[in-house]
Scaffold this motif. Structure first.
Motif, PDB file in Angstrom:
ATOM      1  N   ARG A  68       0.813  -1.214   0.000  1.00 54.26           N
ATOM      2  CA  ARG A  68       0.000   0.000   0.000  1.00 54.26           C
ATOM      3  C   ARG A  68       0.850   1.270   0.000  1.00 54.26           C
ATOM      4  O   ARG A  68       0.429   2.319  -0.482  1.00 54.26           O
ATOM      5  CB  ARG A  68      -0.935  -0.011   1.216  1.00 54.26           C
ATOM      6  CG  ARG A  68      -1.889   1.170   1.280  1.00 54.26           C
ATOM      7  CD  ARG A  68      -2.937   0.960   2.368  1.00 54.26           C
ATOM      8  NE  ARG A  68      -3.737   2.169   2.556  1.00 54.26           N
ATOM      9  CZ  ARG A  68      -3.539   3.054   3.528  1.00 54.26           C
ATOM     10  NH1 ARG A  68      -2.550   2.851   4.403  1.00 54.26           N
ATOM     11  NH2 ARG A  68      -4.297   4.108   3.646  1.00 54.26           N
ATOM     12  N   GLY A  69       2.068   1.185   0.541  1.00 53.71           N
ATOM     13  CA  GLY A  69       2.941   2.352   0.579  1.00 53.71           C
ATOM     14  C   GLY A  69       3.784   2.543  -0.660  1.00 53.71           C
ATOM     15  O   GLY A  69       4.591   3.475  -0.722  1.00 53.71           O
ATOM     16  N   SER A  70       3.618   1.683  -1.656  1.00 61.00           N
ATOM     17  CA  SER A  70       4.412   1.793  -2.877  1.00 61.00           C
ATOM     18  C   SER A  70       4.066   3.071  -3.645  1.00 61.00           C
ATOM     19  O   SER A  70       2.903   3.480  -3.706  1.00 61.00           O
ATOM     20  CB  SER A  70       4.155   0.585  -3.781  1.00 61.00           C
ATOM     21  OG  SER A  70       4.723   0.764  -5.050  1.00 61.00           O
ATOM     22  N   ASP A  71       5.076   3.694  -4.259  1.00 60.81           N
ATOM     23  CA  ASP A  71       4.816   4.840  -5.132  1.00 60.81           C
ATOM     24  C   ASP A  71       4.697   4.394  -6.591  1.00 60.81           C
ATOM     25  O   ASP A  71       4.726   5.218  -7.504  1.00 60.81           O
ATOM     26  CB  ASP A  71       5.908   5.900  -4.970  1.00 60.81           C
ATOM     27  CG  ASP A  71       7.296   5.391  -5.329  1.00 60.81           C
ATOM     28  OD1 ASP A  71       7.427   4.171  -5.623  1.00 60.81           O
ATOM     29  OD2 ASP A  71       8.254   6.183  -5.310  1.00 60.81           O
ATOM     30  N   LYS A  72       4.575   3.054  -6.793  1.00 60.16           N
ATOM     31  CA  LYS A  72       4.455   2.505  -8.154  1.00 60.16           C
ATOM     32  C   LYS A  72       3.239   1.576  -8.220  1.00 60.16           C
ATOM     33  O   LYS A  72       3.256   0.547  -8.903  1.00 60.16           O
ATOM     34  CB  LYS A  72       5.732   1.745  -8.524  1.00 60.16           C
ATOM     35  CG  LYS A  72       7.003   2.583  -8.390  1.00 60.16           C
ATOM     36  CD  LYS A  72       8.223   1.704  -8.242  1.00 60.16           C
ATOM     37  CE  LYS A  72       9.441   2.526  -7.849  1.00 60.16           C
ATOM     38  NZ  LYS A  72      10.577   1.694  -7.425  1.00 60.16           N
ATOM     39  N   LYS A  73       2.203   1.953  -7.521  1.00 62.03           N
ATOM     40  CA  LYS A  73       1.029   1.088  -7.397  1.00 62.03           C
ATOM     41  C   LYS A  73       0.448   0.682  -8.754  1.00 62.03           C
ATOM     42  O   LYS A  73       0.179  -0.490  -8.995  1.00 62.03           O
ATOM     43  CB  LYS A  73      -0.069   1.801  -6.603  1.00 62.03           C
ATOM     44  CG  LYS A  73       0.274   2.189  -5.178  1.00 62.03           C
ATOM     45  CD  LYS A  73      -0.931   2.889  -4.550  1.00 62.03           C
ATOM     46  CE  LYS A  73      -0.660   3.346  -3.137  1.00 62.03           C
ATOM     47  NZ  LYS A  73       0.337   4.436  -3.097  1.00 62.03           N
ATOM     48  N   ASP A  74       0.232   1.674  -9.609  1.00 61.63           N
ATOM     49  CA  ASP A  74      -0.437   1.390 -10.878  1.00 61.63           C
ATOM     50  C   ASP A  74       0.345   0.390 -11.717  1.00 61.63           C
ATOM     51  O   ASP A  74      -0.236  -0.498 -12.358  1.00 61.63           O
ATOM     52  CB  ASP A  74      -0.639   2.680 -11.670  1.00 61.63           C
ATOM     53  CG  ASP A  74      -1.648   3.620 -11.017  1.00 61.63           C
ATOM     54  OD1 ASP A  74      -2.292   3.206 -10.046  1.00 61.63           O
ATOM     55  OD2 ASP A  74      -1.781   4.764 -11.488  1.00 61.63           O
ATOM     56  N   ILE A  75       1.652   0.550 -11.725  1.00 56.92           N
ATOM     57  CA  ILE A  75       2.485  -0.368 -12.506  1.00 56.92           C
ATOM     58  C   ILE A  75       2.481  -1.756 -11.874  1.00 56.92           C
ATOM     59  O   ILE A  75       2.404  -2.772 -12.573  1.00 56.92           O
ATOM     60  CB  ILE A  75       3.923   0.174 -12.625  1.00 56.92           C
ATOM     61  CG1 ILE A  75       3.907   1.483 -13.418  1.00 56.92           C
ATOM     62  CG2 ILE A  75       4.832  -0.848 -13.306  1.00 56.92           C
ATOM     63  CD1 ILE A  75       5.252   2.159 -13.502  1.00 56.92           C
ATOM     64  N   ALA A  76       2.538  -1.817 -10.539  1.00 55.48           N
ATOM     65  CA  ALA A  76       2.502  -3.112  -9.854  1.00 55.48           C
ATOM     66  C   ALA A  76       1.208  -3.850 -10.178  1.00 55.48           C
ATOM     67  O   ALA A  76       1.214  -5.066 -10.435  1.00 55.48           O
ATOM     68  CB  ALA A  76       2.651  -2.911  -8.348  1.00 55.48           C
ATOM     69  N   VAL A  77       0.089  -3.145 -10.175  1.00 53.39           N
ATOM     70  CA  VAL A  77      -1.193  -3.761 -10.514  1.00 53.39           C
ATOM     71  C   VAL A  77      -1.178  -4.226 -11.965  1.00 53.39           C
ATOM     72  O   VAL A  77      -1.684  -5.312 -12.294  1.00 53.39           O
ATOM     73  CB  VAL A  77      -2.349  -2.783 -10.262  1.00 53.39           C
ATOM     74  CG1 VAL A  77      -3.666  -3.371 -10.787  1.00 53.39           C
ATOM     75  CG2 VAL A  77      -2.480  -2.465  -8.777  1.00 53.39           C
ATOM     76  N   ASP A  78      -0.596  -3.436 -12.844  1.00 52.73           N
ATOM     77  CA  ASP A  78      -0.539  -3.813 -14.251  1.00 52.73           C
ATOM     78  C   ASP A  78       0.288  -5.079 -14.457  1.00 52.73           C
ATOM     79  O   ASP A  78      -0.030  -5.905 -15.315  1.00 52.73           O
ATOM     80  CB  ASP A  78       0.047  -2.672 -15.086  1.00 52.73           C
ATOM     81  CG  ASP A  78      -0.150  -2.895 -16.582  1.00 52.73           C
ATOM     82  OD1 ASP A  78      -1.317  -3.006 -17.008  1.00 52.73           O
ATOM     83  OD2 ASP A  78       0.863  -2.981 -17.302  1.00 52.73           O
ATOM     84  N   VAL A  79       1.332  -5.237 -13.652  1.00 52.72           N
ATOM     85  CA  VAL A  79       2.150  -6.459 -13.723  1.00 52.72           C
ATOM     86  C   VAL A  79       1.307  -7.675 -13.309  1.00 52.72           C
ATOM     87  O   VAL A  79       1.338  -8.722 -13.960  1.00 52.72           O
ATOM     88  CB  VAL A  79       3.407  -6.337 -12.854  1.00 52.72           C
ATOM     89  CG1 VAL A  79       4.125  -7.680 -12.753  1.00 52.72           C
ATOM     90  CG2 VAL A  79       4.348  -5.285 -13.436  1.00 52.72           C
ATOM     91  N   ILE A  80       0.539  -7.532 -12.239  1.00 54.99           N
ATOM     92  CA  ILE A  80      -0.345  -8.627 -11.819  1.00 54.99           C
ATOM     93  C   ILE A  80      -1.332  -8.955 -12.934  1.00 54.99           C
ATOM     94  O   ILE A  80      -1.568 -10.127 -13.256  1.00 54.99           O
ATOM     95  CB  ILE A  80      -1.113  -8.255 -10.533  1.00 54.99           C
ATOM     96  CG1 ILE A  80      -0.160  -8.169  -9.338  1.00 54.99           C
ATOM     97  CG2 ILE A  80      -2.202  -9.285 -10.248  1.00 54.99           C
ATOM     98  CD1 ILE A  80      -0.847  -7.778  -8.045  1.00 54.99           C
ATOM     99  N   ASN A  81      -1.906  -7.927 -13.520  1.00 61.48           N
ATOM    100  CA  ASN A  81      -2.866  -8.135 -14.600  1.00 61.48           C
ATOM    101  C   ASN A  81      -2.223  -8.870 -15.780  1.00 61.48           C
ATOM    102  O   ASN A  81      -2.812  -9.784 -16.365  1.00 61.48           O
ATOM    103  CB  ASN A  81      -3.424  -6.785 -15.054  1.00 61.48           C
ATOM    104  CG  ASN A  81      -4.590  -6.931 -16.005  1.00 61.48           C
ATOM    105  OD1 ASN A  81      -5.642  -7.435 -15.625  1.00 61.48           O
ATOM    106  ND2 ASN A  81      -4.399  -6.502 -17.239  1.00 61.48           N
ATOM    107  N   PHE A  82      -0.998  -8.482 -16.106  1.00 61.23           N
ATOM    108  CA  PHE A  82      -0.261  -9.105 -17.208  1.00 61.23           C
ATOM    109  C   PHE A  82       0.027 -10.576 -16.901  1.00 61.23           C
ATOM    110  O   PHE A  82      -0.238 -11.459 -17.729  1.00 61.23           O
ATOM    111  CB  PHE A  82       1.046  -8.349 -17.426  1.00 61.23           C
ATOM    112  CG  PHE A  82       1.971  -8.980 -18.426  1.00 61.23           C
ATOM    113  CD1 PHE A  82       1.768  -8.831 -19.789  1.00 61.23           C
ATOM    114  CD2 PHE A  82       3.062  -9.732 -17.994  1.00 61.23           C
ATOM    115  CE1 PHE A  82       2.625  -9.423 -20.713  1.00 61.23           C
ATOM    116  CE2 PHE A  82       3.929 -10.326 -18.907  1.00 61.23           C
ATOM    117  CZ  PHE A  82       3.705 -10.170 -20.272  1.00 61.23           C
TER     118      PHE A  82
END
Length: 452
Positions: free
Chosen positions: A338-352
């Motif tokens: 939750r404290g990551s400043d790269k949340k959107d990219i991390a979620v996109d990696v999961i989606n990928f």
């Protein structure tokens, strides 16, 4: 895929590997330190949906990711992440992995010390624990907004990642309980195979007959196995947990222990010392492959690993009783810090990793059957291991009979599991009656979840 079952605990060596921390009481101290996380998160991010470098798609980004597993899983995961970088050249990964043993001590260290990975693997033993401390990002808005596509996942598999109304983790594979039996032993002795849907009483009678005819105990005693206890409870209209409490009573535990005391008394199971072997050993030495019992209680996806350790042909069915008590269980999840400043990219990696056909072809069934049902079909069609094919077929057939998923286990679940083994063995070795062991176990289980 155990624990939730996963790869064997082989300590890998790689330039990305970090040595697991250890020491008495370390995990307790580290998790206590996580109480400070909300303050750190408030400084690091303003809400769950803060922007990150996804706003500038060309800005170089290094995303940290942490998972457990043996060298085989590490290679597959690294290859899949390389595919993401190929499609998103500005994104690279700081990869850390290790064997399961010590993994959660290390994750607690990283999280409490302000060095949490952006993306990390977790299982249902700990998801509630981390979610309740606001360590995991609530992924609901990403799911609802279409940035995280779980539309092809079984609904119960998605729901098994929800804690207190928040999607805390994305299931990275499906698994279910499996009763593995030695088909060669049964055929040799002209004995019928057990079948999905047979009652517990009928199964014990079947095992007793195997013991008498084949001179091998018919089944490992599962009274110490939380998976079997959990399924049995759900067939009684109970559950392992209900809201913030245990979902069963002391009398339920006593009834479970009595059931298996009766089976032992009838010779349907091995003796206590051999049962203990099955309770504490890893998947490669389960009694069904060491020839000390006709069945073992495992996860269905562990069939190939079992088969590596025996020349005999194995079969797998659901646990006894109504198979709708079983469910689409997440073999493990990926969560975002939750404290990551790269949340959107991390979620996109999961989606990928969850939905891209190329990534799925690389990852295969290492973490369980792919959650995306379309991906699962393509991956299943390409599997060459005949034992994995059997496991996939059985799990696919069971999928049509699955019931609704239970809630994700409460904080303290690992203690609840461990204490069941201790209590069951008190009965198995005759040191306590089922009622005495049940009373002691119920009290310690309540304490483990903070109920008492």
């Amino acid at each position: 895929m155990h624990r939730a079952p996963s790869s064997r605990a082989v300590e890998p060596t790689t330039r990305h590997h970090r040595t697991a921390f250890s020491g008495p009481g370390l995990r307790r101290r580290l998790l206590a330190a996580l109480v400070t996380i909300p303050l750190a998160l408030a400084a690091a991010a303003c809400g769950d949906d803060g922007g990150d470098s996804a706003a500038d798609p060309n800005k170089p980004v290094e995303l940290s990711i942490f998972w457990w597993g043996a060298e085989g899983r590490a290679k597959l995961t690294e290859d899949a992440l390389a595919l993401y970088t190929k499609k998103h050249p500005n994104v690279t990964f700081k990869k850390t992995w290790q064997a399961n043993q010590g993994y959660f001590d290390k994750l607690a260290t990283l999280t409490a010390g302000g060095d949490a990975p952006d993306l990390f693997q977790i299982d249902d033993n700990y998801l509630t624990e981390y979610a309740s401390r606001n360590v995991t990002l609530d992924l609901t808005s990403y799911k609802d907004g279409g940035k995280l596509d779980v539309s092809k996942f079984p609904e119960s598999l998605v729901n098994y990642g929800i804690v207190d109304g928040k999607l805390a983790g994305v299931a990275f594979g499906e698994n279910t309980q499996g009763l593995v039996f030695n088909k060669t032993l049964l055929d040799k002795n002209k004995l019928p195979a057990p079948t999905t849907g047979m009652t517990w009483a009928d199964f014990i009678t079947w095992a007793e007959n195997v013991s008498k005819t084949a001179k091998v105990p018919g089944t490992q005693d599962p009274s110490a196995d939380y998976k079997a206890f959990w399924v049995w409870l759900r067939q009684q209209g109970k559950d392992l947990y209900k809201d913030k409490a245990l979902g069963f009573t002391e009398q339920d535990v006593a009834g479970w222990f009595e059931l298996w005391k009766g089976a032992r008394d009838r010779g349907a199971t091995p003796t206590a010392d051999v049962i203990h072997e099955g309770n504490v050993t890893d998947i490669s030495k389960q009694l069904v492959v060491t020839g000390k019992a006709g069945t073992s209680w495992v996860w269905a996806n562990q069939m190939p690993e079992l088969k590596k350790n025996t020349k005999d042909e194995l079969g797998v069915i659901a646990y006894p009783g109504d198979p709708s008590a079983q469910w689409a269980r997440a073999s493990m999840y990926f969560s975002v810090f939750r404290g990551s400043d790269k949340k959107d990219i991390a979620v996109d990696v999961i989606n990928f990793l969850s939905n891209d056909p190329e990534a799925a072809a690389v990852l295969g069934t290492d973490r369980g059957l792919p959650s995306n049902l379309d991906i699962r079909k393509s991956v299943s069609d390409s599997v060459s291991d005949p034992n994995m094919k059997v496991a996939i077929t059985v799990q696919t057939e069971l999928g049509a009979k699955f019931g609704a998923s239970p809630q994700v286990p409460l904080k303290g679940h690992s203690k609840v599991r461990a204490e069941l083994i201790k209590a069951a063995e008190e009965v198995q070795f005759g040191r306590q009656t089922p009622a005495e062991a049940a009373k002691a176990y119920f009290a310690v289980a309540q304490a483990a979840i903070g109920q008492a």
